[in-house]
Design an enzyme around this catalytic site. Structure first.
Site, PDB file in Angstrom:
ATOM      1  N   ILE A  70       4.923  -7.530   2.843  1.00  0.00           N
ATOM      2  CA  ILE A  70       3.797  -7.452   1.906  1.00  0.00           C
ATOM      3  C   ILE A  70       3.323  -6.002   1.758  1.00  0.00           C
ATOM      4  O   ILE A  70       3.106  -5.525   0.642  1.00  0.00           O
ATOM      5  CB  ILE A  70       2.642  -8.367   2.369  1.00  0.00           C
ATOM      6  CG1 ILE A  70       3.107  -9.831   2.357  1.00  0.00           C
ATOM      7  CG2 ILE A  70       1.418  -8.195   1.473  1.00  0.00           C
ATOM      8  CD1 ILE A  70       2.157 -10.797   3.061  1.00  0.00           C
TER       9      ILE A  70
ATOM     10  N   ARG B 244      -5.957 -11.061   7.525  1.00  0.00           N
ATOM     11  CA  ARG B 244      -6.752 -12.092   8.179  1.00  0.00           C
ATOM     12  C   ARG B 244      -8.140 -11.525   8.440  1.00  0.00           C
ATOM     13  O   ARG B 244      -8.276 -10.357   8.834  1.00  0.00           O
ATOM     14  CB  ARG B 244      -6.119 -12.516   9.506  1.00  0.00           C
ATOM     15  CG  ARG B 244      -4.934 -13.455   9.392  1.00  0.00           C
ATOM     16  CD  ARG B 244      -5.311 -14.828   8.854  1.00  0.00           C
ATOM     17  NE  ARG B 244      -4.174 -15.730   8.786  1.00  0.00           N
ATOM     18  CZ  ARG B 244      -3.383 -15.880   7.719  1.00  0.00           C
ATOM     19  NH1 ARG B 244      -3.620 -15.206   6.610  1.00  0.00           N
ATOM     20  NH2 ARG B 244      -2.380 -16.729   7.754  1.00  0.00           N
TER      21      ARG B 244
ATOM     22  N   GLU C 278     -13.846 -17.838   8.388  1.00  0.00           N
ATOM     23  CA  GLU C 278     -13.469 -18.601   7.214  1.00  0.00           C
ATOM     24  C   GLU C 278     -13.684 -20.103   7.427  1.00  0.00           C
ATOM     25  O   GLU C 278     -13.316 -20.591   8.501  1.00  0.00           O
ATOM     26  CB  GLU C 278     -11.978 -18.331   6.948  1.00  0.00           C
ATOM     27  CG  GLU C 278     -11.672 -18.095   5.510  1.00  0.00           C
ATOM     28  CD  GLU C 278     -10.277 -17.507   5.336  1.00  0.00           C
ATOM     29  OE1 GLU C 278     -10.118 -16.301   5.571  1.00  0.00           O
ATOM     30  OE2 GLU C 278      -9.379 -18.268   4.980  1.00  0.00           O
TER      31      GLU C 278
ATOM     32  N   HIS D 210      -9.619 -16.566  -0.220  1.00  0.00           N
ATOM     33  CA  HIS D 210      -8.248 -16.644   0.339  1.00  0.00           C
ATOM     34  C   HIS D 210      -7.229 -17.108  -0.708  1.00  0.00           C
ATOM     35  O   HIS D 210      -6.611 -18.166  -0.587  1.00  0.00           O
ATOM     36  CB  HIS D 210      -8.221 -17.574   1.569  1.00  0.00           C
ATOM     37  CG  HIS D 210      -7.101 -17.242   2.527  1.00  0.00           C
ATOM     38  ND1 HIS D 210      -7.212 -17.322   3.894  1.00  0.00           N
ATOM     39  CD2 HIS D 210      -5.843 -16.808   2.292  1.00  0.00           C
ATOM     40  CE1 HIS D 210      -6.071 -16.973   4.460  1.00  0.00           C
ATOM     41  NE2 HIS D 210      -5.217 -16.654   3.505  1.00  0.00           N
TER      42      HIS D 210
ATOM     43  N   GLY E  83      -4.582 -15.094  -1.742  1.00  0.00           N
ATOM     44  CA  GLY E  83      -3.397 -14.220  -1.688  1.00  0.00           C
ATOM     45  C   GLY E  83      -2.126 -14.859  -2.215  1.00  0.00           C
ATOM     46  O   GLY E  83      -1.419 -14.278  -3.034  1.00  0.00           O
TER      47      GLY E  83
HETATM   48  C1  GLV Z   1       5.361 -10.644   5.156  1.00  0.00           C
HETATM   49  O1  GLV Z   1       5.158  -9.471   5.317  1.00  0.00           O
HETATM   50  C2  GLV Z   1       6.617 -11.273   4.833  1.00  0.00           C
HETATM   51  O2  GLV Z   1       7.674 -10.687   5.049  1.00  0.00           O
HETATM   52  O3  GLV Z   1       6.529 -12.408   4.354  1.00  0.00           O
HETATM   53  C1  GLV Z   2      -1.694 -16.896   4.040  1.00  0.00           C
HETATM   54  O1  GLV Z   2      -2.704 -16.350   4.312  1.00  0.00           O
HETATM   55  C2  GLV Z   2      -0.490 -16.850   4.801  1.00  0.00           C
HETATM   56  O2  GLV Z   2      -0.467 -16.351   5.937  1.00  0.00           O
HETATM   57  O3  GLV Z   2       0.521 -17.347   4.286  1.00  0.00           O
END
Ligand code: GLV
Ligand code: GLV
Length: 320
Positions: A158, A239, A268, A286, A288
């Site tokens: 990410i 988080r 949360e 949340h 994302g």
């Molecule tokens: C997170 O960084 C992933 O690789 O899903």
């Molecule tokens: C969401 O927050 C995840 O970790 O997939």
């Protein structure tokens, strides 16, 4: 006998279809998260449990399920809700959903970054409050991104996807992390690794992409916030507990940093009330990974992990 698969909360139908091929599926359809007691009750006799990030998975839960339990598939990339050693030492496989949510989370991060630096939520609130306004050159000025430095905490999948997008906006990228990124990744992103302290002192935007661990809990505390520039912004899509929310609210109120955009919260779904009174804070619930495509892909990956383990095969994305 069919294997019993318990899903702790509603998931996309495509994932249920995969699970039905692997056993008898029981989906908990209640409105909110199950309480710990309800969760223990729900998993009794399960061979597989598909969990959400709000479900606490620990030794007690594994014991409640029983010795036939083979796999816990968490529908999230983060697995701080799972006591991995306690679960795996009981012979149960843990899986997560890496990769499939990288783009959605990176997109949301850039969205938040723009919202907070360009005061978009504030502008929206103004119009919805039906306040009078006129265009003028000094009206609601934000901060541009071109030539600014983005400091990424945690250059995983990410973090890298965020860096790529930020480069397209003309930002320079620095990062901090436990490990040096591969040379080709650093070269592609033009990213330099810095100690956290130095990243905090130099970044115009600090964006958090590390997992929540004992090492990262309150990584952004009063001292870290004090190290940031008064013109800098904080973005958190990782988080909540990575940030000391009370210290953040104080820093924002006193103008010790310019703003913050948060997708995740320390307790949360509760949001620190002090944050909600501040105009230089953007908060979203949340979101994302919250696209139809991504949530479906996450649930399907979790389901395929369950199917693999119940078939005696290697899990696709195990947590070790
Ligand atoms: C997170 O960084 C992933 O690789 O899903
Ligand atoms: C969401 O927050 C995840 O970790 O997939």
């Amino acid at each position: 006998m069919d294997k019993r698969i318990v899903v702790t909360r509603t998931v996309p139908e495509a994932a249920v279809a995969v699970l039905r091929e692997a056993g008898s599926v029981h989906v908990c359809t209640q409105d909110g998260p199950l309480s710990p007691a309800e969760l223990r009750e729900a998993v009794r006799g399960a061979h597989a449990v598909v969990t959400m990030l709000h479900d606490r998975v620990d030794a007690e839960l594994v014991e409640a399920a029983g010795p036939q339990l083979e796999v816990v598939a968490n529908v999230a990339v983060g697995y701080d809700n799972v006591d991995v050693p306690a679960v795996t030492e009981r012979g149960v496989v843990v899986t997560n959903t890496p990769g499939v949510l990288v783009d959605a989370t990176a997109d949301l991060t850039l969205g938040l970054l723009l919202m907070v630096t360009r005061r978009l939520a504030e502008g929206e609130r103004l119009l919805r409050a039906r306040e009078p306004w006129t265009f003028h050159l000094g009206f609601m000025l934000g901060s541009g991104l071109q030539g600014k430095t983005l400091g990424i905490v945690g250059l995983g999948g990410i973090g890298q996807a965020v860096a790529r997008r930020a480069r397209a906006f003309g930002m320079d990228v620095v990062y901090t992390g436990r490990r040096q990124a591969p040379a080709e990744v650093e070269a592609e992103l033009g990213a330099r690794r810095l100690p956290l302290e130095e990243l905090l002192r130099t970044a115009d935007v600090v964006s958090l992409h590390c997992p929540l661990t004992e090492q990262t809990r309150h990584l952004i505390d009063r001292d870290a916030l004090a190290a940031m520039k008064p013109t800098a912004y904080l973005v958190n899509t990782s988080r909540g507990p990575v940030v000391d929310e009370k210290a953040l609210a104080e820093a924002l109120r006193e103008g010790r940093i310019a703003g913050a955009a948060l997708d995740v919260f320390e307790r949360e779904p509760e949001v620190e009330p002090a944050l909600l009174d501040l105009d230089n804070v953007v908060v979203v619930p949340h979101l994302g990974s919250a696209t139809v495509e991504t949530r479906t892909a996450m649930a399907e990956l979790a389901a395929r992990n369950v199917a693999a383990v119940l078939a005696g095969e290697e899990p696709i994305t195990p947590v070790r």
